[in-house]
Design an enzyme around this catalytic site. Sequence first.
Site, PDB file in Angstrom:
ATOM      1  N   GLY A  55      13.957  -9.681  -0.613  1.00 16.86           N
ATOM      2  CA  GLY A  55      14.599  -9.643  -1.921  1.00 16.86           C
ATOM      3  C   GLY A  55      14.960  -8.250  -2.409  1.00 16.86           C
TER       4      GLY A  55
ATOM      5  CD  GLU B  81       8.629 -14.554  -2.458  1.00 12.92           C
ATOM      6  OE1 GLU B  81       8.852 -15.757  -2.626  1.00 12.92           O
ATOM      7  OE2 GLU B  81       9.524 -13.724  -2.191  1.00 12.92           O
TER       8      GLU B  81
ATOM      9  CG  ASN C 266      11.881 -19.733   0.915  1.00 14.86           C
ATOM     10  OD1 ASN C 266      11.727 -20.654   0.114  1.00 14.86           O
ATOM     11  ND2 ASN C 266      11.050 -18.695   0.996  1.00 14.86           N
TER      12      ASN C 266
ATOM     13  CD  GLU D 125      10.215 -14.094   5.520  1.00 12.64           C
ATOM     14  OE1 GLU D 125      11.407 -14.266   5.288  1.00 12.64           O
ATOM     15  OE2 GLU D 125       9.308 -14.568   4.831  1.00 12.64           O
TER      16      GLU D 125
ATOM     17  CE  LYS E  95      12.125 -16.139  -1.158  1.00 12.59           C
ATOM     18  NZ  LYS E  95      11.990 -14.699  -1.195  1.00 12.59           N
TER      19      LYS E  95
ATOM     20  CB  SER F 283      17.314  -7.908   2.641  1.00  7.20           C
ATOM     21  OG  SER F 283      16.529  -7.736   1.471  1.00  7.20           O
TER      22      SER F 283
ATOM     23  CG  HIS G 200       7.162 -16.785   1.746  1.00  9.18           C
ATOM     24  ND1 HIS G 200       7.115 -15.845   0.754  1.00  9.18           N
ATOM     25  CD2 HIS G 200       8.400 -16.702   2.302  1.00  9.18           C
ATOM     26  CE1 HIS G 200       8.287 -15.212   0.702  1.00  9.18           C
ATOM     27  NE2 HIS G 200       9.080 -15.719   1.634  1.00  9.18           N
TER      28      HIS G 200
HETATM   29  P1  PGA Z   1      15.335 -12.709   1.000  1.00  6.63           P
HETATM   30  O1  PGA Z   1      13.994 -13.555   1.172  1.00  6.63           O
HETATM   31  O2  PGA Z   1      16.297 -13.197   2.062  1.00  6.63           O
HETATM   32  O3  PGA Z   1      15.799 -13.016  -0.390  1.00  6.63           O
HETATM   33  O4  PGA Z   1      14.975 -11.281   1.211  1.00  6.63           O
HETATM   34  C1  PGA Z   1      13.491 -13.838   2.448  1.00  6.63           C
HETATM   35  C2  PGA Z   1      12.251 -14.684   2.332  1.00  6.63           C
HETATM   36  O5  PGA Z   1      11.448 -14.480   1.422  1.00  6.63           O
HETATM   37  O6  PGA Z   1      12.031 -15.588   3.166  1.00  6.63           O
END
Ligand code: PGA
Length: 250
Positions: A169, A95, A9, A163, A11, A209, A93
């Site tokens: 992140g 976010e 992803n 997640e 983003k 992560s 997601h």
């Molecule tokens: P990350 O993000 O691997 O940077 O923790 C995962 C995600 O948001 O799908």
Amino acid sequence: MRRKLIAGNWKMNGSRAALAELVAIDAEAKRANGGVEVAIALPATLIEHAAALALDVAIGAQDVHAAQGGAHTGCLCAAMLAEAGATFTLVGHSERRADQHETDQDVRGKAQAARGAGLSAILCVGETAAERDAGLAAQIVRAQIEQSMPDGAAASWLTIAYEPRWAIGTGRTPMAADIADVHALARATLRDLLGEGAAQAMRILYGGSVTGENAAQILAIANVDGALVGGASLTAEKFVPIITAGASLA
Ligand code: PGA
């Protein structure tokens, strides 16, 4: 047997120049020779270019509107994404649940819209740090799956991604036992909703992560059928070891 899916992803990152990374990732996906599936959700502006370049990586979007078209300034419907070359989209997601206040009902509508245009969907769920600290992780994940599950859900077009928001992140991942617990709970929830056969067929990814260092351990956990990877999907150098970890478990 569920084949592992390693999904990236990007983003709000990436440019046409960065598609050189996609080309390198695509070469590795080819080397994996079907032992693992590889997918990347890109910014919408890159989908068409990426789809023309990628042979062994599925190209997808990060969001889709629930409507089929109309007066929704700034949004994209599933048919537009499909026409650009996307074969899947993320929905829900965390976010977007946080920044755009998307509800389970919204997410359900988005997944259904994706399906309507022939796209697969990766439906994301996960608890916040406060919810985990309060002992509510299982309850939250169960409720999110139940309430955002689209009609006619099937493994052929739907994947779940667990997640934990506090792991995204941050460089922090849950203990292996905690991942195992939530994935078992997610599988049981799918069983209750869809029946045994459909629940066993549906993939449940872990995200938050994931790196080349921890991927092999995470991907070996029961009921973890792949990974959804943010930061470590942006370069071939970081993403390829995760693909390799997935392929080695095939
Ligand atoms: P990350 O993000 O691997 O940077 O923790 C995962 C995600 O948001 O799908």
